[in-house]
Write a protein that holds these residues in place. Structure first.
Motif, short mmCIF file in Angstrom:
data_model
loop_
_atom_site.label_atom_id
_atom_site.label_comp_id
_atom_site.label_asym_id
_atom_site.label_seq_id
_atom_site.Cartn_x
_atom_site.Cartn_y
_atom_site.Cartn_z
N THR A 99 0.80 -1.22 0.00
CA THR A 99 0.00 0.00 0.00
C THR A 99 0.83 1.27 0.00
N ALA A 100 2.10 1.21 0.41
CA ALA A 100 2.91 2.41 0.60
C ALA A 100 2.18 3.43 1.48
N ALA A 101 1.35 2.91 2.39
CA ALA A 101 0.55 3.74 3.32
C ALA A 101 -0.45 4.62 2.57
N CYS A 102 -0.92 4.15 1.43
CA CYS A 102 -1.97 4.86 0.68
C CYS A 102 -2.96 3.80 0.19
N PRO A 103 -4.08 3.60 0.89
CA PRO A 103 -5.02 2.54 0.51
C PRO A 103 -5.48 2.61 -0.94
N ALA A 104 -5.59 3.81 -1.51
CA ALA A 104 -6.04 3.94 -2.90
C ALA A 104 -5.01 3.41 -3.89
N PHE A 105 -3.77 3.31 -3.45
CA PHE A 105 -2.69 2.81 -4.30
C PHE A 105 -2.57 1.29 -4.22
N ALA A 106 -3.19 0.64 -3.26
CA ALA A 106 -2.91 -0.75 -2.89
C ALA A 106 -3.08 -1.73 -4.04
N ASN B 222 4.16 0.19 8.87
CA ASN B 222 3.72 1.54 8.56
C ASN B 222 4.90 2.41 8.13
N LEU B 223 4.60 3.48 7.42
CA LEU B 223 5.64 4.36 6.89
C LEU B 223 5.06 5.73 6.58
N ASP B 224 5.93 6.72 6.48
CA ASP B 224 5.50 7.98 5.89
C ASP B 224 5.08 7.66 4.46
N GLN B 225 3.89 8.09 4.11
CA GLN B 225 3.28 7.69 2.83
C GLN B 225 4.24 7.87 1.65
N ALA C 177 6.87 8.40 -9.64
CA ALA C 177 6.48 7.16 -8.96
C ALA C 177 5.00 7.12 -8.62
N VAL C 178 4.38 8.29 -8.35
CA VAL C 178 2.99 8.28 -7.84
C VAL C 178 2.05 9.08 -8.73
N PRO D 112 -6.28 12.24 -5.85
CA PRO D 112 -5.48 13.22 -5.12
C PRO D 112 -5.88 13.34 -3.66
N GLU D 113 -7.17 13.12 -3.37
CA GLU D 113 -7.64 13.23 -1.99
C GLU D 113 -7.12 12.11 -1.11
N ALA D 114 -6.63 11.02 -1.72
CA ALA D 114 -6.15 9.88 -0.95
C ALA D 114 -4.73 10.09 -0.43
N MET D 115 -4.06 11.08 -0.95
CA MET D 115 -2.69 11.32 -0.53
C MET D 115 -2.64 12.24 0.67
N HIS D 116 -1.71 11.96 1.56
CA HIS D 116 -1.50 12.81 2.72
C HIS D 116 -1.20 14.22 2.22
N PRO D 117 -1.81 15.24 2.78
CA PRO D 117 -1.64 16.59 2.23
C PRO D 117 -0.20 17.06 2.18
N VAL D 118 0.61 16.71 3.17
CA VAL D 118 2.01 17.13 3.15
C VAL D 118 2.75 16.41 2.04
N VAL D 119 2.50 15.11 1.90
CA VAL D 119 3.15 14.33 0.85
C VAL D 119 2.71 14.84 -0.52
N ARG D 120 1.43 15.10 -0.67
CA ARG D 120 0.93 15.60 -1.96
C ARG D 120 1.60 16.92 -2.32
N GLY D 121 1.74 17.81 -1.34
CA GLY D 121 2.37 19.09 -1.62
C GLY D 121 3.81 18.94 -2.07
N ILE D 122 4.55 18.01 -1.43
CA ILE D 122 5.95 17.79 -1.80
C ILE D 122 6.02 17.23 -3.22
N VAL D 123 5.20 16.22 -3.50
CA VAL D 123 5.25 15.56 -4.81
C VAL D 123 4.83 16.51 -5.92
N GLU D 124 3.80 17.31 -5.68
CA GLU D 124 3.36 18.25 -6.71
C GLU D 124 4.43 19.28 -7.02
N GLY D 125 5.32 19.51 -6.07
CA GLY D 125 6.43 20.43 -6.32
C GLY D 125 7.34 19.95 -7.43
N GLY D 126 7.27 18.65 -7.75
CA GLY D 126 8.11 18.13 -8.82
C GLY D 126 7.73 18.67 -10.19
N ARG D 127 6.52 19.22 -10.33
CA ARG D 127 6.10 19.75 -11.62
C ARG D 127 6.85 21.04 -11.98
#
Length: 606
Positions: free
Chosen positions: A96-103, A128-131, A321-322, A330-345
């Motif tokens: 799951t990488a700690a994201c049920p929607a990804f499982a 468990n892990l940081d998502q 990766a995600v 997008p709602e399934a991702m932890h907001p902090v993780v989503r913000g970091i990943v979206e910074g890749g754009r």
């Protein structure tokens, strides 16, 4: 502070203790049955063992045992339970990488899991892990924050939070994590355990959900250095399924020098944490006591490279990766993780090349610094925070925790995080040894020496330090028994130390050898010979890197040579033997039981 305790009784802690259980006849099914009742409210676990998964693994284990003729010694992890970070595939278990929607349910084991199960180990849970392995704090998960094993108000560290927690509490003797920015070292430091961050490519990342695929490593948590090193040796190896896999070179050093030169940051940063600074100063004093020479260095290239990891285009690798999950859920991702990943754009291809050029330049400067010393030692983390503090300031505080970890994979380095005693507030402190790629065995050798000096308690279990484990030789070394002038402190020992051979133990041969003082040798040397009427003779065992063994043997003068010796405990190793012609005129000194005792008798008679 009271360590967090599990409601599941653990019948053993270290690998040696687990092996002893089975040598004494305990059935694997009986020993592992309590793992079917792991508490469901423990945030360290995402998925736990059930009867079907246990039975399937027991059947596979029985088949492996039959293949080796029923000899459990040929399965070095026979029946040993371990945990796997939930971004690493285990066949038939969800990833799951700690994201049920990804499982998804893994169809086959990740490469490292397959190797460990082939050695007899049993998976008892996914942790468990940081998502998406994005964080160093252990709180960015829909399954809840994993608390520190010593004080639940504090973070456990991440992203491999659950894997560190279950080892620290003694639930399993080892676990797998991943380490891209420090995820295998920060949780080790915060939970008083060992975190082995291998050279990139040694442990396959096939079957691992990528964070930054070009940098990712599978890491190992354990209660002792010997256990972590044994697991890494069993899990490591080339894997055609991983394009970033690399073979461990035959000329890799097996040890640091007896008195190593260790670089230390000239002005270490602790962000105002006086307790962390004091703990590191104490650790430096202990390193000096271990014989190390400390060499202050300018840490600025390491710090600049560390900043590139999250302030550069490697964030875009996390996006790769995600990206599908981010687009669909997008709602399934932890907001902090989503913000970091979206910074890749925000990064272009040109940005990526510019950053890579800077990375290469900084890595070159770092390599030049490390070429002047045997390793770098840093605090594993500059400080520690409460869960509440991290939740109030999730980005900046997390960033601080990577001060001494983020640069390591970018510079292609190996690292070993070690317990370093307790801070004044009762929380664990840690140091990390860092060296160029493929110095993993050398770091582990010094880690064992550090462990012997510090005698740290085992994680948060309340158990005292373990006795030194007699580890089997690694695939890339020759275990050699020396009996005379090559012993520690003797005139020819430099022929071993200069080849970065590692001292293993002092032991004895079987009781069918005779020892002779050879005539006319310079420096004086003994000769060892097999005999029907003999005695046990003291020897030292050293692990010599395979690529250096030939040149070592070439220096051995006749009538001495290398053969196979039998040890008192039944093991067979390579060792010094003497041709029969060399014993003419030699004095039989078997009665002394060893070369050291014979030399001591000569001094006494002077």
């Amino acid at each position: 502070m009271q360590a967090s305790r599990s409601t599941i009784p653990s019948p053993a802690t270290t690998l040696d203790e687990w092996r002893a259980l089975y040598r004494n006849g305990r059935p694997v099914a009986e020993v592992l049955a309590p793992f079917l009742d792991l508490p469901t409210d423990d945030p360290a676990w995402i998925a736990c063992l059930d009867p079907q998964r246990l039975q399937a693994q027991l059947q596979a284990l029985a088949a492996r045992l039959a293949e080796v003729g029923g000899d459990t010694a040929k399965l070095p992890l026979y029946g040993v339970p371990f945990a796997v970070k939930d971004n690493i595939d285990v066949a038939g278990w969800p990833t799951t990488a700690a994201c049920p929607a990804f499982a998804y349910v893994a169809k086959k084991d990740a490469g490292v899991v397959a190797r460990l199960r082939a050695a007899g180990a049993i998976v008892v849970g996914k942790t468990n892990l940081d998502q998406f392995a994005t964080g160093l704090v252990g709180v960015r998960s829909p399954h809840g924050a994993v608390p520190n094993s010593f004080d639940p108000a504090y973070v456990s560290g991440g992203s491999s939070s659950g894997s560190a927690s279950v080892v620290a509490r003694g639930l399993v003797p080892f676990s797998l994590g991943t380490d891209t920015a420090g995820s295998g070292r920060v949780p080790a430091a915060f939970n008083n355990i060992v975190g082995l961050k291998p050279s990139r490519g040694w442990l396959s990342t096939a079957g691992v959900v990528p964070a930054c695929r070009t940098l990712d490593c599978v890491s190992v948590f354990a209660l002792t250095v010997s256990d972590a090193a044994q697991v890494a040796e069993l899990a490591g190896g080339s894997d055609a399924g991983d394009p970033y896999s690399r073979a461990f070179p035959a000329d890799a050093p097996a040890a640091l020098p007896p008195a190593p030169r260790l670089a230390v940051p000239a002005s270490p940063e602790f962000f105002g944490d006086a307790k962390a600074a004091a703990a590191f100063e104490r650790a430096l004093g202990e390193l000096k006591h271990c014989g190390a020479e400390l060499v202050p260095i300018d840490f600025s290239p390491f710090a600049e490279l560390a900043a590139l990891l999250y302030q550069g285009p490697w964030v875009a690798e996390r996006l790769v990766a995600v990206e599908a999950t981010l687009a669909a859920h997008p709602e399934a991702m932890h907001p902090v993780v989503r913000g970091i990943v979206e910074g890749g754009r925000a990064y272009s291809a040109a940005d990526t090349f510019k950053a890579e050029y800077r990375r290469a330049a900084l890595a070159q400067r770092i390599a030049a610094v490390l070429a002047q010393v045997d390793a770098l030692v840093v605090p594993s983390t500059p400080t520690i925070y409460t869960i509440a503090e991290v939740e109030a300031d999730p980005l900046w505080l997390n960033s601080r925790l990577g001060t001494y970890t983020n640069f390591t994979n970018l510079a292609d380095l190996a690292a070993l995080a070690l317990p370093a005693g307790m801070r004044e507030d009762g929380l664990p402190a840690g140091i990390t040894l860092i060296a160029p790629a493929w110095h993993d065995r050398a770091l582990a050798d010094f880690g064992r020496r550090w462990e012997a000096e510090m005698a740290p308690p085992l994680g948060a279990t309340g158990h005292p330090a373990a006795a030194r484990s007699l580890t089997p030789p690694a695939a890339g070394v020759v275990r050699l028994a020396v009996v005379g002038a090559h012993l520690s402190g003797m005139p020819l020992n430099h022929q071993l130390s200069s080849r970065r051979a590692a001292f293993v133990e002092r032991t004895h041969t079987s009781a069918d050898y005779r020892l002779y003082a050879l005539a006319g040798t310079v420096p004086p040397k003994p000769g060892l010979a097999k005999a029907q009427a003999g005695a046990a003779i003291e020897v030292e065992l050293w692990d010599v890197p395979l690529a250096a063994f030939g040149s070592f043997v070439a220096e051995i003068p006749p009538p001495l040579g290398i053969g196979t010796l039998s040890l008192a405990d039944g093991r067979e190793v390579k060792g010094f033997i003497c041709e029969a012609r060399g014993l003419e005129g030699a004095r039989d000194i078997t009665e002394f039981g060893g070369w050291r005792a014979y030399l001591a008798s000569l001094k006494k008679n002077d």
